[in-house]
Write a protein that holds these residues in place. Structure first.
Motif, PDB file in Angstrom:
ATOM      1  N   PRO A 200       0.962  -1.246  -0.033  1.00  0.00           N
ATOM      2  CA  PRO A 200       0.120  -0.054   0.030  1.00  0.00           C
ATOM      3  C   PRO A 200       0.783   1.259   0.029  1.00  0.00           C
ATOM      4  O   PRO A 200       1.806   1.009   0.551  1.00  0.00           O
ATOM      5  CB  PRO A 200      -0.627  -0.186   1.288  1.00  0.00           C
ATOM      6  CG  PRO A 200      -0.070  -0.934   2.125  1.00  0.00           C
ATOM      7  CD  PRO A 200       0.730  -2.105   1.342  1.00  0.00           C
ATOM      8  N   PRO A 201       0.366   2.513  -0.219  1.00  0.00           N
ATOM      9  CA  PRO A 201       1.070   3.396  -0.434  1.00  0.00           C
ATOM     10  C   PRO A 201       1.494   3.961   1.066  1.00  0.00           C
ATOM     11  O   PRO A 201       0.718   3.478   2.025  1.00  0.00           O
ATOM     12  CB  PRO A 201       0.158   4.599  -1.101  1.00  0.00           C
ATOM     13  CG  PRO A 201      -0.917   3.895  -1.649  1.00  0.00           C
ATOM     14  CD  PRO A 201      -0.836   2.652  -1.014  1.00  0.00           C
ATOM     15  N   LEU A 202       2.527   4.885   1.073  1.00  0.00           N
ATOM     16  CA  LEU A 202       3.076   5.153   2.372  1.00  0.00           C
ATOM     17  C   LEU A 202       2.036   6.167   3.475  1.00  0.00           C
ATOM     18  O   LEU A 202       2.062   5.762   4.519  1.00  0.00           O
ATOM     19  CB  LEU A 202       4.410   6.034   2.228  1.00  0.00           C
ATOM     20  CG  LEU A 202       5.035   6.712   3.368  1.00  0.00           C
ATOM     21  CD1 LEU A 202       5.517   5.442   4.167  1.00  0.00           C
ATOM     22  CD2 LEU A 202       6.300   7.493   3.231  1.00  0.00           C
ATOM     23  N   LEU A 203       1.528   7.009   2.714  1.00  0.00           N
ATOM     24  CA  LEU A 203       0.358   7.684   3.454  1.00  0.00           C
ATOM     25  C   LEU A 203      -0.919   7.000   4.118  1.00  0.00           C
ATOM     26  O   LEU A 203      -1.373   7.293   5.063  1.00  0.00           O
ATOM     27  CB  LEU A 203      -0.128   8.708   2.515  1.00  0.00           C
ATOM     28  CG  LEU A 203       0.668   9.618   1.944  1.00  0.00           C
ATOM     29  CD1 LEU A 203       0.086  10.871   1.262  1.00  0.00           C
ATOM     30  CD2 LEU A 203       1.290  10.590   3.201  1.00  0.00           C
TER      31      LEU A 203
ATOM     32  N   PHE B 123      -6.029  12.231   2.579  1.00  0.00           N
ATOM     33  CA  PHE B 123      -6.715  13.452   2.421  1.00  0.00           C
ATOM     34  C   PHE B 123      -7.899  13.811   2.029  1.00  0.00           C
ATOM     35  O   PHE B 123      -8.539  14.661   2.439  1.00  0.00           O
ATOM     36  CB  PHE B 123      -5.515  14.357   1.177  1.00  0.00           C
ATOM     37  CG  PHE B 123      -4.097  14.408   1.912  1.00  0.00           C
ATOM     38  CD1 PHE B 123      -3.853  15.392   2.583  1.00  0.00           C
ATOM     39  CD2 PHE B 123      -3.198  13.414   1.498  1.00  0.00           C
ATOM     40  CE1 PHE B 123      -2.578  15.696   3.158  1.00  0.00           C
ATOM     41  CE2 PHE B 123      -1.904  13.709   1.912  1.00  0.00           C
ATOM     42  CZ  PHE B 123      -1.445  14.613   2.783  1.00  0.00           C
ATOM     43  N   ASP B 124      -8.457  12.628   1.413  1.00  0.00           N
ATOM     44  CA  ASP B 124      -9.774  12.900   1.220  1.00  0.00           C
ATOM     45  C   ASP B 124     -10.873  12.809   2.357  1.00  0.00           C
ATOM     46  O   ASP B 124     -11.729  13.657   2.567  1.00  0.00           O
ATOM     47  CB  ASP B 124     -10.244  11.521   0.280  1.00  0.00           C
ATOM     48  CG  ASP B 124     -11.730  11.965  -0.349  1.00  0.00           C
ATOM     49  OD1 ASP B 124     -12.310  12.976  -0.387  1.00  0.00           O
ATOM     50  OD2 ASP B 124     -12.427  10.570  -0.622  1.00  0.00           O
ATOM     51  N   HIS B 125     -10.591  12.075   3.325  1.00  0.00           N
ATOM     52  CA  HIS B 125     -11.354  11.888   4.564  1.00  0.00           C
ATOM     53  C   HIS B 125     -11.141  13.183   5.244  1.00  0.00           C
ATOM     54  O   HIS B 125     -12.075  13.815   6.029  1.00  0.00           O
ATOM     55  CB  HIS B 125     -10.919  10.723   5.344  1.00  0.00           C
ATOM     56  CG  HIS B 125     -11.509   9.410   4.916  1.00  0.00           C
ATOM     57  ND1 HIS B 125     -11.134   8.252   5.390  1.00  0.00           N
ATOM     58  CD2 HIS B 125     -12.233   9.009   3.541  1.00  0.00           C
ATOM     59  CE1 HIS B 125     -11.633   7.121   4.617  1.00  0.00           C
ATOM     60  NE2 HIS B 125     -12.293   7.755   3.551  1.00  0.00           N
ATOM     61  N   ILE B 126      -9.826  13.980   5.361  1.00  0.00           N
ATOM     62  CA  ILE B 126      -9.828  15.047   5.986  1.00  0.00           C
ATOM     63  C   ILE B 126     -10.538  16.276   5.602  1.00  0.00           C
ATOM     64  O   ILE B 126     -10.964  16.857   6.067  1.00  0.00           O
ATOM     65  CB  ILE B 126      -8.175  15.237   6.070  1.00  0.00           C
ATOM     66  CG1 ILE B 126      -7.241  14.134   6.813  1.00  0.00           C
ATOM     67  CG2 ILE B 126      -7.704  16.829   6.370  1.00  0.00           C
ATOM     68  CD1 ILE B 126      -5.710  14.386   6.752  1.00  0.00           C
ATOM     69  N   ARG B 127     -10.342  16.214   4.035  1.00  0.00           N
ATOM     70  CA  ARG B 127     -11.453  17.027   3.376  1.00  0.00           C
ATOM     71  C   ARG B 127     -12.928  16.836   3.745  1.00  0.00           C
ATOM     72  O   ARG B 127     -13.653  18.151   4.311  1.00  0.00           O
ATOM     73  CB  ARG B 127     -10.825  17.077   2.128  1.00  0.00           C
ATOM     74  CG  ARG B 127     -11.984  18.099   1.199  1.00  0.00           C
ATOM     75  CD  ARG B 127     -11.828  17.864  -0.318  1.00  0.00           C
ATOM     76  NE  ARG B 127     -12.056  16.653  -0.726  1.00  0.00           N
ATOM     77  CZ  ARG B 127     -13.594  16.346  -1.173  1.00  0.00           C
ATOM     78  NH1 ARG B 127     -14.391  17.382  -1.078  1.00  0.00           N
ATOM     79  NH2 ARG B 127     -13.857  15.151  -1.582  1.00  0.00           N
TER      80      ARG B 127
END
Length: 255
Positions: free
Chosen positions: A88-91, A98-102
């Protein structure tokens, strides 16, 4: 005197002569040469080294030493490429989306928008830490060094709200989820602290603005908790302790 001379000749009389001395000298030289030659031969002969029986390999062994059988599939580059593609990606491994943060930020900024319980129930501390830092930085620009009070009040307030929600809800809630929701609901308080940079809030306008911001933060937090924990009809009960917590942040901002 004749008797004394005869006694001396009788006393010193022996069968040993000079020829016996030369013969004994030659015998000693021969023995020395024989001993020296044997010692030289013993030193020249190499000593046989001790070899354990495990080192002897039978003649029936047809393999190669120190060369194990190679597996082409194991050493093929495609296996490494496939393993990297599956990671999986590092983030995502760090739990940063970032989508959930937005989505959470927009939910807090619009108190009338319904909250998604599946997203709000996540333990996301990236946004709360960021907004706490922005709140402390804005207070610093206003001439108030309140970083310790901001983080201390946040930690104690999260403990109190966490204990209260576990008593009120049947499913229970984690401490990380409570900290995430309360941290995202600090966004209106960041707006209030930003206003304190440009003008003083110690007045009627500042008091009214602080009350509006407190109601905004508590309404957003209670809406998210009600949606995430399925606590319908208890939003006002949750909003009251949240309003007390955000009232402390408003006092730090105004005064």
């Amino acid at each position: 005197m004749s008797n004394l001379g005869q006694f001396d000749s009788d006393f010193y009389q022996s069968n040993y002569n000079i020829e016996n001395q030369e013969q004994s000298y030659n015998d000693s030289n021969a023995y020395g040469n024989l001993y020296g030659s044997r010692k030289q031969q013993a030193s020249e002969e190499p000593q046989a080294a001790f070899v354990p029986p495990e080192m002897f390999v039978s003649s029936s062994y047809a393999g190669q030493f120190f060369q194990p059988a190679s597996n082409q599939d194991y050493y093929s580059p495609s296996s490494y490429i496939d393993s990297f593609d599956e990671e999986p990606p590092l983030l995502e491994e760090l739990g940063i989306n970032f989508d959930h943060i937005r989505q959470k930020t927009l939910t807090v900024l619009n108190p009338l928008k319904p909250a998604d319980g599946s997203i709000m129930n996540e333990t996301d501390l990236t946004g709360p830490i960021l907004f706490c830092g922005i709140l402390g930085a804005s207070l610093l620009l206003a001439g108030k060094v309140q970083f310790g009070y901001v983080y201390g009040t946040s930690a104690i307030g999260c403990l109190g709200i966490h204990a209260l929600l576990n008593l009120m809800s049947s499913s229970g809630v984690s401490y990380g989820c409570v900290a995430s929701v309360l941290g995202y609901c600090l966004i209106p308080m960041v707006i209030l602290s930003s206003c304190a940079i440009f003008f003083s809030l110690q007045g009627t306008f500042g008091t009214v603005l602080a009350l509006v911001i407190i109601g905004w933060c508590s309404l957003s937090a209670s809406k998210i908790f009600t949606s995430a924990l399925a606590m319908e009809g208890q939003q006002l009960l949750i909003a009251y302790p949240c309003a007390l917590l955000y009232g402390l942040f408003a006092l730090l901002t105004v005064f």
